[in-house]
Motif scaffolding. Structure first.
Motif, PDB file in Angstrom:
ATOM      1  N   ASP A 111      -1.233  -6.056   9.623  1.00 60.07           N
ATOM      2  CA  ASP A 111      -1.489  -5.396  10.493  1.00 60.07           C
ATOM      3  C   ASP A 111      -3.005  -4.290  10.208  1.00 60.07           C
ATOM      4  N   PHE A 112      -4.132  -4.848   9.015  1.00 62.59           N
ATOM      5  CA  PHE A 112      -5.339  -4.487   8.699  1.00 62.59           C
ATOM      6  C   PHE A 112      -6.500  -5.223   8.673  1.00 62.59           C
ATOM      7  N   ALA A 113      -6.030  -5.300   9.871  1.00 66.16           N
ATOM      8  CA  ALA A 113      -8.170  -5.629  10.182  1.00 66.16           C
ATOM      9  C   ALA A 113      -9.374  -5.306   9.770  1.00 66.16           C
ATOM     10  N   ALA A 139       6.314  -3.772   5.931  1.00 62.57           N
ATOM     11  CA  ALA A 139       6.142  -2.777   5.824  1.00 62.57           C
ATOM     12  C   ALA A 139       5.098  -2.247   4.757  1.00 62.57           C
ATOM     13  N   PHE A 140       3.669  -1.260   5.669  1.00 62.27           N
ATOM     14  CA  PHE A 140       2.973  -1.174   3.908  1.00 62.27           C
ATOM     15  C   PHE A 140       4.038  -0.257   2.755  1.00 62.27           C
ATOM     16  N   ASP A 141       4.397   0.548   3.689  1.00 58.18           N
ATOM     17  CA  ASP A 141       5.462   1.787   2.701  1.00 58.18           C
ATOM     18  C   ASP A 141       6.902   1.409   2.263  1.00 58.18           C
ATOM     19  N   ILE A 199      -1.360  -7.257  -2.538  1.00 58.75           N
ATOM     20  CA  ILE A 199      -2.762  -7.237  -1.832  1.00 58.75           C
ATOM     21  C   ILE A 199      -2.813  -6.788  -0.415  1.00 58.75           C
ATOM     22  N   SER A 200      -3.051  -5.189   0.203  1.00 62.01           N
ATOM     23  CA  SER A 200      -2.732  -5.077   0.782  1.00 62.01           C
ATOM     24  C   SER A 200      -3.533  -4.057   1.264  1.00 62.01           C
ATOM     25  N   GLY A 201      -5.063  -3.831   1.177  1.00 64.15           N
ATOM     26  CA  GLY A 201      -6.181  -2.477   1.436  1.00 64.15           C
ATOM     27  C   GLY A 201      -5.609  -1.338   1.005  1.00 64.15           C
ATOM     28  N   MET A 202      -4.684  -1.394  -1.001  1.00 64.52           N
ATOM     29  CA  MET A 202      -4.205  -0.533  -1.113  1.00 64.52           C
ATOM     30  C   MET A 202      -4.913   0.182  -2.358  1.00 64.52           C
ATOM     31  N   THR A 203      -4.642   1.236  -2.169  1.00 54.60           N
ATOM     32  CA  THR A 203      -5.716   2.419  -3.270  1.00 54.60           C
ATOM     33  C   THR A 203      -5.276   2.819  -3.877  1.00 54.60           C
ATOM     34  N   ILE A 204      -5.522   2.263  -5.538  1.00 55.15           N
ATOM     35  CA  ILE A 204      -5.321   2.567  -6.941  1.00 55.15           C
ATOM     36  C   ILE A 204      -5.498   4.438  -7.101  1.00 55.15           C
ATOM     37  N   GLU A 229       0.023   8.631  -8.094  1.00 59.38           N
ATOM     38  CA  GLU A 229       1.023   8.747  -7.534  1.00 59.38           C
ATOM     39  C   GLU A 229       1.160   7.042  -7.357  1.00 59.38           C
ATOM     40  N   ARG A 230       0.770   6.045  -7.114  1.00 55.96           N
ATOM     41  CA  ARG A 230       0.978   5.245  -6.855  1.00 55.96           C
ATOM     42  C   ARG A 230       1.136   4.132  -9.442  1.00 55.96           C
ATOM     43  N   LYS A 231       0.255   4.679  -9.396  1.00 54.29           N
ATOM     44  CA  LYS A 231      -0.038   4.366 -10.775  1.00 54.29           C
ATOM     45  C   LYS A 231       1.669   4.953 -11.431  1.00 54.29           C
ATOM     46  N   VAL A 262      -1.351   8.031  11.910  1.00 50.63           N
ATOM     47  CA  VAL A 262      -1.968   7.483  10.434  1.00 50.63           C
ATOM     48  C   VAL A 262      -0.740   7.182  10.802  1.00 50.63           C
ATOM     49  N   GLN A 263      -1.226   5.690   9.230  1.00 48.89           N
ATOM     50  CA  GLN A 263      -0.300   4.747   9.486  1.00 48.89           C
ATOM     51  C   GLN A 263       0.286   5.591   7.900  1.00 48.89           C
ATOM     52  N   ILE A 264       2.033   5.440   7.978  1.00 50.00           N
ATOM     53  CA  ILE A 264       3.021   6.074   6.912  1.00 50.00           C
ATOM     54  C   ILE A 264       2.445   5.161   6.272  1.00 50.00           C
ATOM     55  N   GLY A 265       2.982   5.940   4.308  1.00 49.84           N
ATOM     56  CA  GLY A 265       2.901   5.838   3.393  1.00 49.84           C
ATOM     57  C   GLY A 265       1.723   6.144   2.630  1.00 49.84           C
ATOM     58  N   THR A 266       0.530   6.043   3.485  1.00 44.66           N
ATOM     59  CA  THR A 266      -0.916   5.840   3.042  1.00 44.66           C
ATOM     60  C   THR A 266      -1.765   6.367   2.960  1.00 44.66           C
ATOM     61  N   THR A 267      -3.169   6.766   1.996  1.00 50.51           N
ATOM     62  CA  THR A 267      -3.322   8.350   1.670  1.00 50.51           C
ATOM     63  C   THR A 267      -4.393   8.865   2.669  1.00 50.51           C
ATOM     64  N   SER A 268      -3.834   8.247   3.813  1.00 56.25           N
ATOM     65  CA  SER A 268      -4.539   8.809   5.356  1.00 56.25           C
ATOM     66  C   SER A 268      -3.504   9.864   6.038  1.00 56.25           C
ATOM     67  N   ASN A 283      -8.377   6.713   9.455  1.00 59.61           N
ATOM     68  CA  ASN A 283      -7.416   5.424   9.050  1.00 59.61           C
ATOM     69  C   ASN A 283      -8.394   4.646   8.020  1.00 59.61           C
ATOM     70  N   ASP A 284      -8.517   3.848   6.770  1.00 60.17           N
ATOM     71  CA  ASP A 284      -9.443   3.861   6.010  1.00 60.17           C
ATOM     72  C   ASP A 284     -10.996   3.286   6.850  1.00 60.17           C
ATOM     73  N   ARG A 285     -12.411   3.694   6.513  1.00 60.95           N
ATOM     74  CA  ARG A 285     -12.776   3.804   7.508  1.00 60.95           C
ATOM     75  C   ARG A 285     -13.585   1.771   8.143  1.00 60.95           C
ATOM     76  N   SER A 343     -13.186   9.098  -1.039  1.00 61.60           N
ATOM     77  CA  SER A 343     -14.285   7.706  -1.779  1.00 61.60           C
ATOM     78  C   SER A 343     -12.463   6.892  -2.106  1.00 61.60           C
ATOM     79  N   GLU A 344     -12.303   5.244  -2.281  1.00 58.86           N
ATOM     80  CA  GLU A 344     -11.179   5.239  -2.410  1.00 58.86           C
ATOM     81  C   GLU A 344     -11.589   3.316  -3.660  1.00 58.86           C
ATOM     82  N   ASP A 345     -10.718   3.029  -3.855  1.00 64.10           N
ATOM     83  CA  ASP A 345     -10.889   1.354  -4.666  1.00 64.10           C
ATOM     84  C   ASP A 345     -10.047   1.572  -4.577  1.00 64.10           C
ATOM     85  N   TYR A 346      -9.888  -0.389  -4.034  1.00 63.07           N
ATOM     86  CA  TYR A 346      -8.747  -1.016  -3.783  1.00 63.07           C
ATOM     87  C   TYR A 346      -8.697  -1.484  -5.318  1.00 63.07           C
ATOM     88  N   GLY A 347      -6.964  -1.474  -5.133  1.00 66.52           N
ATOM     89  CA  GLY A 347      -7.275  -2.310  -6.047  1.00 66.52           C
ATOM     90  C   GLY A 347      -5.190  -3.328  -6.145  1.00 66.52           C
TER      91      GLY A 347
HETATM   92  N1  GLN Z   1      -5.890   2.407   1.388  1.00 68.22           N
HETATM   93  C1  GLN Z   1      -4.800   2.968   2.190  1.00 68.22           C
HETATM   94  C2  GLN Z   1      -3.664   3.403   1.524  1.00 68.22           C
HETATM   95  O1  GLN Z   1      -3.588   2.415   0.411  1.00 68.22           O
HETATM   96  C3  GLN Z   1      -4.045   2.471   3.146  1.00 68.22           C
HETATM   97  C4  GLN Z   1      -3.519   0.734   3.405  1.00 68.22           C
HETATM   98  C5  GLN Z   1      -3.085   0.162   4.545  1.00 68.22           C
HETATM   99  O2  GLN Z   1      -3.008   1.023   5.010  1.00 68.22           O
HETATM  100  N2  GLN Z   1      -2.847  -0.591   4.447  1.00 68.22           N
HETATM  101  O3  GLN Z   1      -3.492   4.084   1.203  1.00 68.22           O
END
Ligand code: GLN
Length: 257
Positions: free
Chosen positions: A43-45, A82-84, A99-104, A107-109, A147-153, A188-190, A214-218
Motif C-alpha cells: 500500500d505504498f505506491a 501490515a507494515f508493523d 522489501i517495503s520501502g523500509m528505511t535502514i 533501531e531496526r538493525k 502518519v503510517q504506524i511503525g514508520t520513520t514518519s 510520508n516518504d517523499r 535523508s533515508e536509505d531503503y534496505g
Molecule cells: N521508509 C519508511 C520507513 O521505513 C516508510 C516505509 C513504509 O511505510 N512502507 O519507516
C-alpha cells in the motif's frame, strides 16, 4: 484492543500458521525451484501496490526483488503483511526477506540484517493547498499530523513539540484523513507523497519542498541469515553493474539525474 496490539497478535498468529504449514526459508516449489518468501506492505505506491489486477503486485520494489530473486535462482513469492507486522514475521521465520520501502536505521538493525542501500529517500509534508500557516517542519508544532504506524514518519512526528499524531494503517489512510480535514498535515516518504499528488488528481493538497530526513531503503533479512544477506547484496551489485537496476529505476522514476 489497540490497533498495534491487534496487528502484533495477527502477525504472531500468521507466524504460527506458517510454522504449522511447514514453511521455512529453504522450501522448494513443486517444480524443485527454490522459493524466496518476500514480505511487503503493498500500500505504498510507487514502491509496492496492487493495481488493476489485485494479485499482481506492482512497483519499484516488486520489480527489483523479482530481478534479485532471478539472479539468485529463486522463485519470488510475495506476501502482503501490515507494515508493523513485517519485522515480527521475519523474526518468526514466516518470510525470508522484507522489501517495503523500509528505511535502514539503528533501531531496526537490532532486530534484522539489512542489505546495502537500494534507494535514497526522505520524508516530506503534505498539507491542504490553501494552508499558508505550514511552510516547513518548524510550523508543525502543536498541529494534528497523520502518519503510517511503525514508520520513520511516525517516529519523527512524535518528536515534534505538542503535535497530535494520528497513527494510521497505511499511507493511503493518511491521505484520506487529510482530505477529510481530520489533520493539518501528513508526513510520508517523499516519493509516496509525490505519487499521490500525480495519481489521485486531488487538487486540494500540496507537498512542501523541504525534506525532513535523508533515508536509505534496505532489504531486511533474518538476523541469523548472513548467507542470504551476502547473496542479496551480490545480486543487487550485479544488477547495478549490468544496467538492470537503472532500467527498473527509469521505469518508475524516470532517468536518474
Ligand atoms: N521508509 C519508511 C520507513 O521505513 C516508510 C516505509 C513504509 O511505510 N512502507 O519507516
Amino acid at each position: 484492543m489497540s490497533k498495534k496490539i491487534l496487528v502484533l497478535c495477527m502477525s504472531v498468529l500468521l507466524a504460527v500458521m506458517a510454522l504449522a504449514a511447514g514453511c521455512g526459508s529453504d522450501k522448494k516449489a513443486a517444480d524443485g525451484e527454490k522459493v524466496l518468501k518476500v514480505g511487503t506492505n503493498a500500500d505504498f505506491a510507487p514502491f509496492e501496490f496492487q493495481g488493476a489486477d489485485a494479485n499482481a503486485y506492482e512497483g519499484f520494489d516488486m520489480d527489483l526483488i523479482r530481478a534479485i530473486g532471478k539472479e539468485m535462482g529463486y522463485k519470488v513469492e510475495i506476501n502482503n503483511v501490515a507494515f508493523d507486522g513485517l519485522i515480527p514475521s521475519l523474526e518468526a521465520g514466516n518470510i525470508d526477506v522484507i522489501i517495503s520501502g523500509m528505511t535502514i536505521n539503528d533501531e531496526r538493525k537490532k532486530k534484522v540484517l539489512f542489505s546495502d542501500s537500494y534507494y535514497k529517500s526522505g520524508l516530506s509534508i503534505m498539507v491542504a493547498k490553501d494552508n499558508e500557516a505550514i511552510k516547513g517542519f518548524k510550523d508543525l508544532k502543536g498541529k494534528k499530523i497523520a502518519v503510517q504506524i511503525g514508520t520513520t514518519s511516525a517516529a519523527e512526528a512524535k518528536k515534534i513539540e505538542g503535535a497530535q499524531v494520528k497513527e494510521l494503517n497505511s499511507s493511503a489512510d493518511t491521505f484520506i484523513e487529510l482530505a477529510a480535514k481530520g489533520v493539518d498535515a501528513v508526513i510520508n516518504d517523499r516519493p509516496v507523497n509525490d505519487r499521490y499528488i500525480v495519481e489521485s488528481k486531488n487538487d486540494n493538497v500540496k507537498t512542501l519542498s523541504e525534506l525532513l530526513t535523508s533515508e536509505d531503503y534496505g532489504i531486511a533479512i533474518n538476523m541469523k541469515n548472513t548467507e542470504l544477506q551476502g547473496q542479496v547484496n551480490a545480486a543487487l551489485k550485479k544488477l547495478k553493474e549490468n544496467g538492470e537496476y537503472d532500467k527498473i529505476y527509469a521505469k518508475w522514476f524516470g532517468e536518474k539525474k
